[in-house]
Design a protein around this motif. Sequence first.
Motif, mmCIF file in Angstrom:
data_model
loop_
_atom_site.group_PDB
_atom_site.id
_atom_site.type_symbol
_atom_site.label_atom_id
_atom_site.label_comp_id
_atom_site.label_asym_id
_atom_site.label_seq_id
_atom_site.Cartn_x
_atom_site.Cartn_y
_atom_site.Cartn_z
ATOM 1 N N ALA A 1 -1.939 1.702 24.849
ATOM 2 C CA ALA A 1 -2.315 0.292 24.801
ATOM 3 C C ALA A 1 -2.589 -0.194 26.214
ATOM 4 C CB ALA A 1 -1.198 -0.528 24.174
ATOM 5 N N ARG A 2 -3.535 -1.093 26.342
ATOM 6 C CA ARG A 2 -3.795 -1.788 27.613
ATOM 7 C C ARG A 2 -3.755 -3.267 27.288
ATOM 8 N NH1 ARG A 2 -7.863 0.952 31.378
ATOM 9 N NH2 ARG A 2 -6.826 -0.436 32.842
ATOM 10 N N ILE A 3 -3.012 -3.995 28.075
ATOM 11 C CA ILE A 3 -2.794 -5.417 27.830
ATOM 12 C C ILE A 3 -3.387 -6.210 28.978
ATOM 13 C CG2 ILE A 3 -1.029 -7.211 27.558
ATOM 14 C CD1 ILE A 3 0.848 -4.944 26.516
ATOM 15 N N VAL A 4 -4.085 -7.290 28.629
ATOM 16 C CA VAL A 4 -4.596 -8.220 29.630
ATOM 17 C C VAL A 4 -4.077 -9.604 29.277
ATOM 18 C CG1 VAL A 4 -6.631 -9.294 30.654
ATOM 19 C CG2 VAL A 4 -6.679 -6.866 30.055
ATOM 20 N N VAL A 5 -3.523 -10.283 30.281
ATOM 21 C CA VAL A 5 -3.042 -11.646 30.130
ATOM 22 C C VAL A 5 -3.966 -12.546 30.941
ATOM 23 C CG1 VAL A 5 -1.130 -13.229 30.593
ATOM 24 C CG2 VAL A 5 -0.661 -10.868 29.853
ATOM 25 N N ASP A 6 -4.565 -13.533 30.282
ATOM 26 C CA ASP A 6 -5.412 -14.513 30.960
ATOM 27 C C ASP A 6 -4.612 -15.809 31.067
ATOM 28 O OD1 ASP A 6 -7.262 -16.573 31.619
ATOM 29 O OD2 ASP A 6 -8.912 -15.396 30.782
ATOM 30 N N ILE B 1 5.859 -14.309 30.314
ATOM 31 C CA ILE B 1 4.762 -14.508 29.381
ATOM 32 C C ILE B 1 5.381 -14.535 27.995
ATOM 33 C CG2 ILE B 1 2.636 -13.524 28.456
ATOM 34 C CD1 ILE B 1 2.736 -11.993 31.411
ATOM 35 N N GLY B 2 5.416 -15.718 27.405
ATOM 36 C CA GLY B 2 5.998 -15.876 26.076
ATOM 37 C C GLY B 2 4.927 -15.777 25.009
ATOM 38 N N LEU C 1 -3.193 -13.522 25.487
ATOM 39 C CA LEU C 1 -2.849 -12.129 25.764
ATOM 40 C C LEU C 1 -3.733 -11.296 24.849
ATOM 41 C CD1 LEU C 1 0.576 -10.510 26.222
ATOM 42 C CD2 LEU C 1 -0.963 -9.604 24.490
ATOM 43 N N TYR C 2 -4.382 -10.260 25.417
ATOM 44 C CA TYR C 2 -5.282 -9.375 24.680
ATOM 45 C C TYR C 2 -4.720 -7.962 24.731
ATOM 46 C CZ TYR C 2 -8.393 -13.284 25.799
ATOM 47 O OH TYR C 2 -8.947 -14.540 25.949
ATOM 48 N N SER D 1 -3.134 -13.115 21.272
ATOM 49 C CA SER D 1 -2.116 -14.125 21.025
ATOM 50 C C SER D 1 -2.259 -15.288 21.991
ATOM 51 C CB SER D 1 -0.728 -13.507 21.202
ATOM 52 O OG SER D 1 0.277 -14.485 21.056
ATOM 53 N N TYR D 2 -1.947 -16.457 21.503
ATOM 54 C CA TYR D 2 -1.758 -17.627 22.359
ATOM 55 C C TYR D 2 -0.432 -17.411 23.083
ATOM 56 C CZ TYR D 2 -2.020 -22.583 23.656
ATOM 57 O OH TYR D 2 -2.124 -23.754 24.353
#
Length: 174
Positions: free
Chosen positions: A56-61, A142-143, A67-68, A79-80
């Motif tokens: 998995a690769r996660i990106v948080v904007d 990051i919630g 969160l992607y 997710s929001y």
Amino acid sequence: MSPLLRLAMLALIVLFPGAAAARQPWPDVHTILDVGRPLGPGDYVWDTDDVPAGPARIVVDLDKRRLYVYRAGVEIGRSYIVIGPPEQPTPTGRYPILQKHADHYSSTYGRAPMPYMLRLTRGGVAIHGSPVEEDWVTHGCIGVPTAFARILFRQVKLGDEVIVTRHWLPAAYG
């Protein structure tokens, strides 16, 4: 892949030519989820149907408060999120998942519950289940909605990469 997404990715390669050869600074994204509506507080989507296995690769904007999650270039989750306020901001950067703990409590903030915790920094920044409301903030973590945190926790491994940034793929996610 949409022409706008292809153009955005090409722009990143032009702006950072050495990065693509060495260590790609973003996940190779070729398919995004069709959510059909903007995500609001507490919303998330998850779909792994017909997606190949892989890390998995996660990106948080931070700006979009999203969160992607990607696997094999395919977006499988979104997710929001809630993040730290300006006086205690969520740090940007590139982090491996250092620790996973399903039933974690903060040792810094009065044993606050941090279910399905994915630790990103030695200083305590993590992705974890949280109430996700429009005016809610964290202490720099990051919630994500707890139900989403549970799914994410099961899908990621120690060492999987998380990129915390701003303005992630604006051509694709507008």
